[in-house]
Design a protein around this motif. Structure first.
Motif, PDB file in Angstrom:
ATOM      1  N   LEU A  45      32.354  40.701   5.402  1.00 30.05           N
ATOM      2  CA  LEU A  45      32.138  40.006   4.105  1.00 30.05           C
ATOM      3  C   LEU A  45      32.933  39.306   2.811  1.00 30.05           C
ATOM      4  O   LEU A  45      33.844  38.841   2.701  1.00 30.05           O
ATOM      5  N   GLY A  46      32.531  40.820   2.606  1.00 30.90           N
ATOM      6  CA  GLY A  46      33.084  40.791   1.359  1.00 30.90           C
ATOM      7  C   GLY A  46      34.901  41.176   1.534  1.00 30.90           C
ATOM      8  O   GLY A  46      35.588  40.687   1.092  1.00 30.90           O
ATOM      9  N   THR A  47      35.343  41.046   2.746  1.00 31.96           N
ATOM     10  CA  THR A  47      36.658  41.518   3.457  1.00 31.96           C
ATOM     11  C   THR A  47      36.728  40.511   3.623  1.00 31.96           C
ATOM     12  O   THR A  47      38.602  39.212   3.118  1.00 31.96           O
ATOM     13  N   MET A  48      36.697  39.123   4.006  1.00 34.63           N
ATOM     14  CA  MET A  48      36.874  38.199   4.425  1.00 34.63           C
ATOM     15  C   MET A  48      37.232  37.540   3.016  1.00 34.63           C
ATOM     16  O   MET A  48      38.495  36.453   2.517  1.00 34.63           O
ATOM     17  N   ALA A  49      36.627  37.236   1.729  1.00 29.57           N
ATOM     18  CA  ALA A  49      36.613  37.265   0.547  1.00 29.57           C
ATOM     19  C   ALA A  49      38.042  37.335   0.235  1.00 29.57           C
ATOM     20  O   ALA A  49      38.668  36.211  -0.172  1.00 29.57           O
ATOM     21  N   VAL A  50      38.213  38.680   0.489  1.00 26.84           N
ATOM     22  CA  VAL A  50      39.220  38.973  -0.715  1.00 26.84           C
ATOM     23  C   VAL A  50      40.666  39.314   0.354  1.00 26.84           C
ATOM     24  O   VAL A  50      41.477  38.529  -0.331  1.00 26.84           O
ATOM     25  N   SER A  51      40.242  38.906   1.489  1.00 27.33           N
ATOM     26  CA  SER A  51      41.551  38.116   2.248  1.00 27.33           C
ATOM     27  C   SER A  51      42.092  36.731   2.175  1.00 27.33           C
ATOM     28  O   SER A  51      43.014  36.429   1.811  1.00 27.33           O
ATOM     29  N   GLY A  52      41.015  35.987   2.348  1.00 24.49           N
ATOM     30  CA  GLY A  52      40.819  34.483   1.843  1.00 24.49           C
ATOM     31  C   GLY A  52      41.246  34.269   0.112  1.00 24.49           C
ATOM     32  O   GLY A  52      42.409  33.355   0.429  1.00 24.49           O
ATOM     33  N   ALA A  53      40.826  35.329  -0.405  1.00 19.56           N
ATOM     34  CA  ALA A  53      41.310  35.094  -1.917  1.00 19.56           C
ATOM     35  C   ALA A  53      42.786  34.930  -2.211  1.00 19.56           C
ATOM     36  O   ALA A  53      43.618  34.470  -2.454  1.00 19.56           O
ATOM     37  N   THR A  54      43.549  36.239  -1.209  1.00 19.68           N
ATOM     38  CA  THR A  54      44.615  35.949  -1.479  1.00 19.68           C
ATOM     39  C   THR A  54      45.434  35.842  -0.822  1.00 19.68           C
ATOM     40  O   THR A  54      46.771  35.571  -1.425  1.00 19.68           O
ATOM     41  N   LEU A  55      45.271  35.048   0.043  1.00 15.38           N
ATOM     42  CA  LEU A  55      46.046  34.113   0.699  1.00 15.38           C
ATOM     43  C   LEU A  55      46.546  32.772   0.300  1.00 15.38           C
ATOM     44  O   LEU A  55      47.196  32.316   0.252  1.00 15.38           O
ATOM     45  N   LEU A  56      45.320  32.499  -1.200  1.00 14.31           N
ATOM     46  CA  LEU A  56      45.349  31.071  -1.666  1.00 14.31           C
ATOM     47  C   LEU A  56      46.004  31.285  -2.861  1.00 14.31           C
ATOM     48  O   LEU A  56      46.889  30.512  -2.937  1.00 14.31           O
ATOM     49  N   VAL A  57      46.064  33.102  -3.163  1.00 19.43           N
ATOM     50  CA  VAL A  57      46.340  32.786  -4.913  1.00 19.43           C
ATOM     51  C   VAL A  57      48.090  32.984  -4.251  1.00 19.43           C
ATOM     52  O   VAL A  57      48.839  32.547  -5.135  1.00 19.43           O
TER      53      VAL A  57
END
Length: 286
Positions: free
Chosen positions: A159-171
């Motif tokens: 879940l943490g990996t998905m959160a970091v990846s998703g946030a990075t993509l959005l930014v």
């Protein structure tokens, strides 16, 4: 370009400068600096015939160019191979000294395959999927070991990996981060320095100079190092996103999408491993 993930040697999709075409825009008709600019259809033998019959010359239709769909499909295949290897290793290899040895061996094989692919001039699906399979075995045993001590840690790490990846993509898509040559140079320099420090720390721990893992301990210092490593993983993701964009914009060959999948997989594995350690550290402090 060489870099964009922990291997630091995967070439980029364009070579207008040393950093995969950062700060350059694709030119109409494939500009001179674009490595894919040599259009094999530039001398169309039927162009004169088109003009002769009063029809406007038609641009050739090329279908062997990388698209976002290609990247998504090959990334799904590569990550799926990692997941299958991890699930099988978790299910079939109980936590033991033997499974630990197999995990270390799998990690070494995955590293060798990654190095071979990184220095090849062309992507090899066999090497990439082989890397993914062995990496999956390592992650399966590694995750099971952590789960046996900190129940639920692998799930939280996913879940943490998905959160970091998703946030990075959005930014990245929002334009809050601009991947320039200077950005890449500074980030890669920091990443190399980090790896050198970690290698020295490993040697100090191995020879008994540093205790409890040194900088990689399961205490506050280890947590800070883990957070920094995850931020480096997010940095690698931005380089991966930029290379994918450049590859599509400059008309990279379709098989280059395997390189994109390879880079994304290595980066996500990096983030997951660091996230798993971080979850374990915070669980230990409870």
């Amino acid at each position: 370009m060489r870099s964009s993930n922990p291997v630091f040697s995967r070439r980029g999709f364009s070579r207008d400068n040393g950093y995969a075409g950062f700060n350059t825009a694709p030119q109409a008709g494939y500009a001179q600096g674009n490595p894919y600019a040599q259009n094999p259809y530039a001398q169309n033998p039927y162009a004169q015939q088109d003009v002769q019959y009063g029809a406007p010359p038609q641009a050739p239709v090329t279908t062997d160019r990388m698209t976002m769909d290609d990247v998504v499909v090959r990334s799904a295949i590569t990550l799926g191979t990692v997941a299958v290897g991890a699930v099988l290793a978790w299910a079939l290899l109980p936590v033991s000294t033997t499974s630990y040895g197999l995990a270390v061996g799998s990690a070494l094989v995955a590293f060798v395959l990654a190095m071979v692919q990184s220095f090849k001039r062309t992507p090899s699906p066999a090497l990439i999927l082989g890397y993914a399979a062995f990496e999956g075995v390592f992650l399966g045993v590694f995750s099971e070991m952590f789960n046996s001590r900190w129940s639920g840690a692998p799930f939280q790490a996913v879940l943490g990996t998905m959160a970091v990846s998703g946030a990075t993509l959005l930014v990245y898509k929002a334009g809050w981060i601009r991947v320039t040559a200077r950005y890449a140079r500074i980030g890669i320099s920091i990443a190399i320095a980090f790896m050198v420090v970690m290698a020295v720390n490993l040697l100090l721990v191995a020879f008994g100079v540093a205790e409890d893992g040194g900088l990689r301990s399961f205490g506050p210092l280890g947590a800070l190092v883990g957070i920094f490593a995850i931020l480096l993983g997010a940095f690698f993701l931005t380089l991966d996103f930029k290379q994918i964009e450049d590859g599509i914009a400059y008309g990279a060959p379709r098989n280059e999408s395997w390189l994109a999948a390879f880079g994304l997989t290595m980066t996500l594995v990096w983030i997951y491993v660091e996230m798993l350690r971080l979850v374990a550290i915070f669980s230990s402090s409870d």
